[in-house]
Write a protein that holds these residues in place. Structure first.
Motif, PDB file in Angstrom:
ATOM      1  N   TYR A 150       0.852  -1.188   0.000  1.00 15.09           N
ATOM      2  CA  TYR A 150       0.000   0.000   0.000  1.00 15.09           C
ATOM      3  C   TYR A 150       0.888   1.238   0.000  1.00 15.09           C
TER       4      TYR A 150
ATOM      5  N   TRP B 118      -4.301  -3.778   8.680  1.00 21.44           N
ATOM      6  CA  TRP B 118      -3.202  -4.352   7.900  1.00 21.44           C
ATOM      7  C   TRP B 118      -2.553  -5.520   8.621  1.00 21.44           C
TER       8      TRP B 118
ATOM      9  N   GLY C 204      -4.826  -1.381  -2.674  1.00 19.94           N
ATOM     10  CA  GLY C 204      -3.916  -2.301  -2.015  1.00 19.94           C
ATOM     11  C   GLY C 204      -3.621  -3.448  -2.965  1.00 19.94           C
TER      12      GLY C 204
END
Length: 94
Positions: A45, A93, A73
């Motif tokens: 990302y 994440w 992403g």
């Protein structure tokens, strides 16, 4: 910018087409972004902090794709892109 020699799965190509994500954006995110480990894969990302550092060097590319770069992403397994997705809200994440 295209010296990564990434392979794209059929799933990735389909999802990119469905979500309007450019292959150039995927390459840019993998080349310049941060990643988090996710099992055997890596999630790439680019956040605003990274984007601001890249703005001067990649001005013309980011002029066209800035929003897409921030909201996308990429999941990568070694040199194969598994999928790309739109980041919505606060993405966890882990």
């Amino acid at each position: 910018m295209h010296n990564l020699n990434l392979k794209y799965t059929k799933h990735c190509n389909l999802r990119c087409q469905q979500r309007g994500i450019s292959i150039d954006v995927i390459d840019f995110i993998v080349e310049h972004g941060k990643f988090k480990n996710s099992h055997r894969d890596k999630k790439y990302y680019i956040n605003k902090k990274i984007l601001n550092k890249l703005k001067h060097k990649h001005r013309t590319f980011l002029k066209k794709f800035e929003k897409q770069v921030l909201k996308t992403g990429v999941i990568l397994n070694k040199d194969t892109v598994i999928t790309a997705f739109k980041i919505q809200g606060n993405f966890i994440w882990n």
